[in-house]
Design a protein around this motif. Structure first.
Motif, mmCIF file in Angstrom:
data_model
loop_
_atom_site.group_PDB
_atom_site.id
_atom_site.type_symbol
_atom_site.label_atom_id
_atom_site.label_comp_id
_atom_site.label_asym_id
_atom_site.label_seq_id
_atom_site.Cartn_x
_atom_site.Cartn_y
_atom_site.Cartn_z
ATOM 1 N N GLU A 187 -7.712 35.319 67.787
ATOM 2 C CA GLU A 187 -7.904 34.042 67.980
ATOM 3 C C GLU A 187 -8.044 34.009 66.053
ATOM 4 O O GLU A 187 -8.271 32.731 65.597
ATOM 5 C CB GLU A 187 -8.641 33.268 68.368
ATOM 6 C CG GLU A 187 -8.139 33.117 70.052
ATOM 7 C CD GLU A 187 -9.015 31.990 71.075
ATOM 8 O OE1 GLU A 187 -7.857 31.351 71.883
ATOM 9 O OE2 GLU A 187 -9.799 32.023 70.433
ATOM 10 N N PRO A 188 -7.317 34.635 65.434
ATOM 11 C CA PRO A 188 -7.355 34.875 63.863
ATOM 12 C C PRO A 188 -6.903 33.498 63.328
ATOM 13 O O PRO A 188 -5.349 32.802 63.769
ATOM 14 C CB PRO A 188 -6.488 35.526 63.188
ATOM 15 C CG PRO A 188 -5.779 35.593 63.819
ATOM 16 C CD PRO A 188 -6.189 35.806 65.388
ATOM 17 N N ASP A 189 -7.380 33.026 62.067
ATOM 18 C CA ASP A 189 -6.864 31.082 61.425
ATOM 19 C C ASP A 189 -6.131 31.784 60.445
ATOM 20 O O ASP A 189 -5.357 31.196 59.802
ATOM 21 C CB ASP A 189 -8.317 30.513 60.997
ATOM 22 C CG ASP A 189 -8.729 30.242 61.462
ATOM 23 O OD1 ASP A 189 -9.146 29.108 62.594
ATOM 24 O OD2 ASP A 189 -10.403 30.428 62.218
ATOM 25 N N LEU A 190 -6.348 33.033 60.184
ATOM 26 C CA LEU A 190 -5.269 33.544 58.991
ATOM 27 C C LEU A 190 -4.613 35.320 59.259
ATOM 28 O O LEU A 190 -6.387 35.679 59.074
ATOM 29 C CB LEU A 190 -5.670 33.349 58.291
ATOM 30 C CG LEU A 190 -5.514 34.061 56.627
ATOM 31 C CD1 LEU A 190 -3.681 33.325 56.205
ATOM 32 C CD2 LEU A 190 -6.082 34.196 55.255
ATOM 33 N N VAL A 191 -3.900 35.748 59.332
ATOM 34 C CA VAL A 191 -3.342 37.337 59.505
ATOM 35 C C VAL A 191 -3.753 37.636 57.753
ATOM 36 O O VAL A 191 -2.781 37.507 57.465
ATOM 37 C CB VAL A 191 -2.821 37.875 60.386
ATOM 38 C CG1 VAL A 191 -2.194 39.079 60.009
ATOM 39 C CG2 VAL A 191 -3.108 36.936 61.530
ATOM 40 N N VAL A 192 -3.522 38.903 57.290
ATOM 41 C CA VAL A 192 -3.529 39.443 55.684
ATOM 42 C C VAL A 192 -2.862 40.457 55.896
ATOM 43 O O VAL A 192 -3.553 41.648 56.488
ATOM 44 C CB VAL A 192 -5.035 39.144 54.768
ATOM 45 C CG1 VAL A 192 -4.684 39.578 53.523
ATOM 46 C CG2 VAL A 192 -6.095 37.806 54.985
ATOM 47 N N LEU A 193 -1.758 40.726 55.958
ATOM 48 C CA LEU A 193 -1.258 42.111 54.843
ATOM 49 C C LEU A 193 -1.264 42.664 54.391
ATOM 50 O O LEU A 193 -1.526 42.448 53.306
ATOM 51 C CB LEU A 193 0.477 41.580 55.745
ATOM 52 C CG LEU A 193 0.609 41.254 56.666
ATOM 53 C CD1 LEU A 193 2.699 40.866 56.590
ATOM 54 C CD2 LEU A 193 0.391 41.570 57.928
ATOM 55 N N ALA A 194 -2.795 43.330 53.987
ATOM 56 C CA ALA A 194 -3.538 43.669 52.718
ATOM 57 C C ALA A 194 -2.630 45.379 52.836
ATOM 58 O O ALA A 194 -2.665 46.742 52.866
ATOM 59 C CB ALA A 194 -4.813 44.714 53.240
ATOM 60 N N ARG A 195 -1.299 44.982 51.816
ATOM 61 C CA ARG A 195 0.035 46.647 52.018
ATOM 62 C C ARG A 195 0.125 47.632 53.190
ATOM 63 O O ARG A 195 -0.319 48.565 53.638
ATOM 64 C CB ARG A 195 -1.287 48.121 51.242
ATOM 65 C CG ARG A 195 -1.115 46.911 49.522
ATOM 66 C CD ARG A 195 0.211 46.706 49.244
ATOM 67 N NE ARG A 195 1.248 47.651 49.767
ATOM 68 C CZ ARG A 195 1.054 48.750 48.443
ATOM 69 N NH1 ARG A 195 0.238 49.221 47.547
ATOM 70 N NH2 ARG A 195 2.034 50.103 48.476
ATOM 71 N N TYR A 196 0.411 45.677 54.236
ATOM 72 C CA TYR A 196 0.545 46.555 55.731
ATOM 73 C C TYR A 196 2.419 47.275 55.765
ATOM 74 O O TYR A 196 3.046 45.994 55.667
ATOM 75 C CB TYR A 196 0.621 45.751 56.728
ATOM 76 C CG TYR A 196 0.751 45.714 58.302
ATOM 77 C CD1 TYR A 196 1.580 44.990 59.165
ATOM 78 C CD2 TYR A 196 0.040 46.983 58.852
ATOM 79 C CE1 TYR A 196 1.947 45.186 60.300
ATOM 80 C CE2 TYR A 196 0.837 46.898 60.082
ATOM 81 C CZ TYR A 196 1.396 46.090 61.201
ATOM 82 O OH TYR A 196 1.485 46.657 62.251
ATOM 83 N N MET A 197 2.934 47.961 56.042
ATOM 84 C CA MET A 197 3.690 48.219 55.789
ATOM 85 C C MET A 197 5.358 48.676 57.002
ATOM 86 O O MET A 197 5.381 49.322 56.898
ATOM 87 C CB MET A 197 3.823 49.745 54.938
ATOM 88 C CG MET A 197 3.035 50.504 53.709
ATOM 89 S SD MET A 197 3.485 48.303 52.435
ATOM 90 C CE MET A 197 5.185 48.500 51.942
ATOM 91 N N GLN A 198 4.505 47.229 58.192
ATOM 92 C CA GLN A 198 5.475 47.426 58.879
ATOM 93 C C GLN A 198 6.259 45.909 58.654
ATOM 94 O O GLN A 198 5.100 44.950 58.586
ATOM 95 C CB GLN A 198 5.309 47.167 59.948
ATOM 96 C CG GLN A 198 4.161 48.869 60.231
ATOM 97 C CD GLN A 198 5.675 50.132 59.795
ATOM 98 O OE1 GLN A 198 6.636 49.604 61.186
ATOM 99 N NE2 GLN A 198 5.835 50.675 59.783
ATOM 100 N N ILE A 199 7.448 45.665 58.742
ATOM 101 C CA ILE A 199 8.414 44.262 59.277
ATOM 102 C C ILE A 199 7.446 43.691 60.318
ATOM 103 O O ILE A 199 8.210 44.232 61.517
ATOM 104 C CB ILE A 199 9.425 44.433 58.935
ATOM 105 C CG1 ILE A 199 9.656 45.273 57.284
ATOM 106 C CG2 ILE A 199 10.965 43.212 58.611
ATOM 107 C CD1 ILE A 199 11.341 45.962 57.101
ATOM 108 N N LEU A 200 7.456 42.118 60.235
ATOM 109 C CA LEU A 200 6.878 41.856 61.580
ATOM 110 C C LEU A 200 8.196 41.103 62.356
ATOM 111 O O LEU A 200 9.491 40.232 61.426
ATOM 112 C CB LEU A 200 5.531 40.295 61.223
ATOM 113 C CG LEU A 200 4.735 41.117 60.294
ATOM 114 C CD1 LEU A 200 3.762 39.798 60.450
ATOM 115 C CD2 LEU A 200 4.037 42.081 60.934
#
Ligand SMILES: Nc1nc2c(c(=O)[nH]1)N[C@@H](CN(C=O)c1ccc(C(=O)N[C@@H](CCC(=O)O)C(=O)O)cc1)CN2
Length: 286
Positions: A165-178
Motif C-alpha cells: 500500500e505505497p503512497d508513491l512508487v519510484v522507478l529508480a532506473r527500473y528497466m521494465q515497461i509497466l
C-alpha cells in the motif's frame, strides 16, 4: 488543534474571480495561520492552481471537521482539493533493475532525513542490489522477469504493491515497461527517472542515441508514469553541457549525477504536495 500541526491544502479548479479570497477568508475564519501560499492561473487550460500551507490555531476545528466545512467552498468552485497532514510520512516503494545510483542517492537522503518518507520495501527484477538494500535494513523483493511470460512477474508485483500500500512508487532506473493495468492503478503516484532531456531520446539507451546525434547537452527527466512510454507529465529536468570528446560511457557517467538530482527533487516535490496535474503537464510550486 494543538498549533504544532501543519497542513498543506492543494486546489485545482476552473479559473475565476474570488478563489483566493474565498480560501484565505475560510482559513482566517478558522484560526489557520498561513505560512506558505502560491497560486497560478493557466491562461491556456483556464485552470487555477493553489498550494497553501497553514498551522491550525487553538480555535481551528479538527482536520476532519475542517475538511467538511471546506467542502462547501470546494463545491462552489468545482475544486479538486486535498488537505495533507505533514505528520503523515508517505510510504514510498522503490523499484530498481541493475543500475543502483539513483536508489543509493534516495537511500542516503532517506537515512539523513532530507527525504522524510517511509520505505517499506525495495523491489527489483535483478538480484544486484540485494546486499546494498539489506545493508540499509530495508526488505528486498527479487521478482525476476521471464521474457517469455512477463505478465507473471507483474502479477506478483501488483500483489506485492497491494500488500505494501505505497503512497508513491519510484522507478529508480527500473528497466521494465509497466502494463496499462499497472499504470492505471498507479496513476499520479508513480515517478520514473528517464535518462534523457525528454522529449528527446525516449526509450532504451538514450545516452547512446544522444552520442550518435552529437548533442551538446545531455539531461534527465523525472515524470509520472503513463502507458505511453516516457510521455508522462514532466515533474523536473536538468541538463549538463557535453562535447565531441565525450564517449557514450562518458555520457552515462556524467548523466548519473543529473539523474540523482532530478529524481530526488521530483520525489521531494511530490511528497511535499508541490506538484499539481495540469492535463498532460504539471504545475510545480517550488
Ligand atoms: N508504462 C511505462 N513503463 C515504464 C515507463 C513509462 O514511462 N511507462 N518508463 C520506463 C523507464 N524507461 C526509461 O526511462 C524504460 C525502461 C525499459 C525500457 C525497455 O525497453 N524495457 C524492455 C526490457 C529491457 C530489459 O529487460 O533490460 C521491456 O520492458 O521490454 C524502455 C524504457 C519504466 N517503465
Amino acid at each position: 488543534m494543538d498549533g504544532k500541526q501543519t497542513i498543506t491544502l492543494t486546489i485545482t479548479c476552473p479559473d475565476t474571480v474570488g478563489i483566493v479570497a474565498a480560501v484565505s477568508g475560510f482559513l482566517s475564519e478558522h484560526d489557520a495561520f498561513i505560512t506558505e501560499a502560491a497560486q497560478y492561473g493557466d491562461p491556456f487550460s483556464k485552470r487555477f492552481f493553489m498550494r497553501c500551507v497553514f498551522i491550525p490555531g487553538a480555535l481551528c476545528p479538527p482536520k476532519g471537521e475542517l475538511e467538511k466545512r471546506f467542502s462547501m467552498i470546494a463545491q462552489r468552485f468545482q475544486m479538486i482539493w486535498h488537505m495533507y497532514d505533514a505528520a503523515d510520512k508517505p510510504r514510498v516503494v522503490v523499484l530498481v533493475s541493475k543500475f543502483g545510483h539513483c536508489l543509493n542517492d534516495l537511500l542516503h537522503r532517506y537515512h539523513t532525513g532530507s527525504l522524510p518518507v517511509e520505505i517499506p520495501a525495495i523491489i527489483s527484477n535483478h538480484p544486484d542490489m540485494q546486499s546494498q538494500v539489506e545493508w540499509n535494513k530495508i526488505p528486498f523483493h527479487y521478482l525476476p522477469v521471464d521474457k517469455t511470460d512477463k505478465t507473471r512477474q507483474e502479477r506478483a508485483l501488483i500483489a506485492l504493491l497491494d500488500d505494501l500500500e505505497p503512497d508513491l512508487v519510484v522507478l529508480a532506473r527500473y528497466m521494465q515497461i509497466l502494463s496499462p493495468e499497472l499504470c492505471a492503478r498507479l496513476s499520479g503516484h508513480c515517478i520514473n527517472i528517464h535518462h534523457s532531456f525528454l522529449p528527446s531520446f525516449k526509450g532504451a539507451k538514450p545516452y547512446h542515441q544522444a552520442h550518435s546525434r552529437g548533442v551538446k547537452l545531455i539531461g534527465a527527466t523525472a515524470h509520472y508514469v503513463t502507458t505511453d512510454l516516457d510521455e508522462g507529465p514532466i515533474i523536473d529536468q536538468a541538463v549538463e553541457r557535453v562535447d565531441h570528446t565525450h564517449t557514450p560511457d562518458d555520457l552515462v557517467a556524467m548523466g548519473r549525477d543529473i539523474e540523482n538530482l532530478v529524481l530526488s527533487r521530483a520525489v521531494r516535490y511530490h511528497i511535499e504536495h508541490r506538484v499539481l496535474m495540469n492535463g498532460a503537464k504539471t504545475v510545480v510550486f517550488k
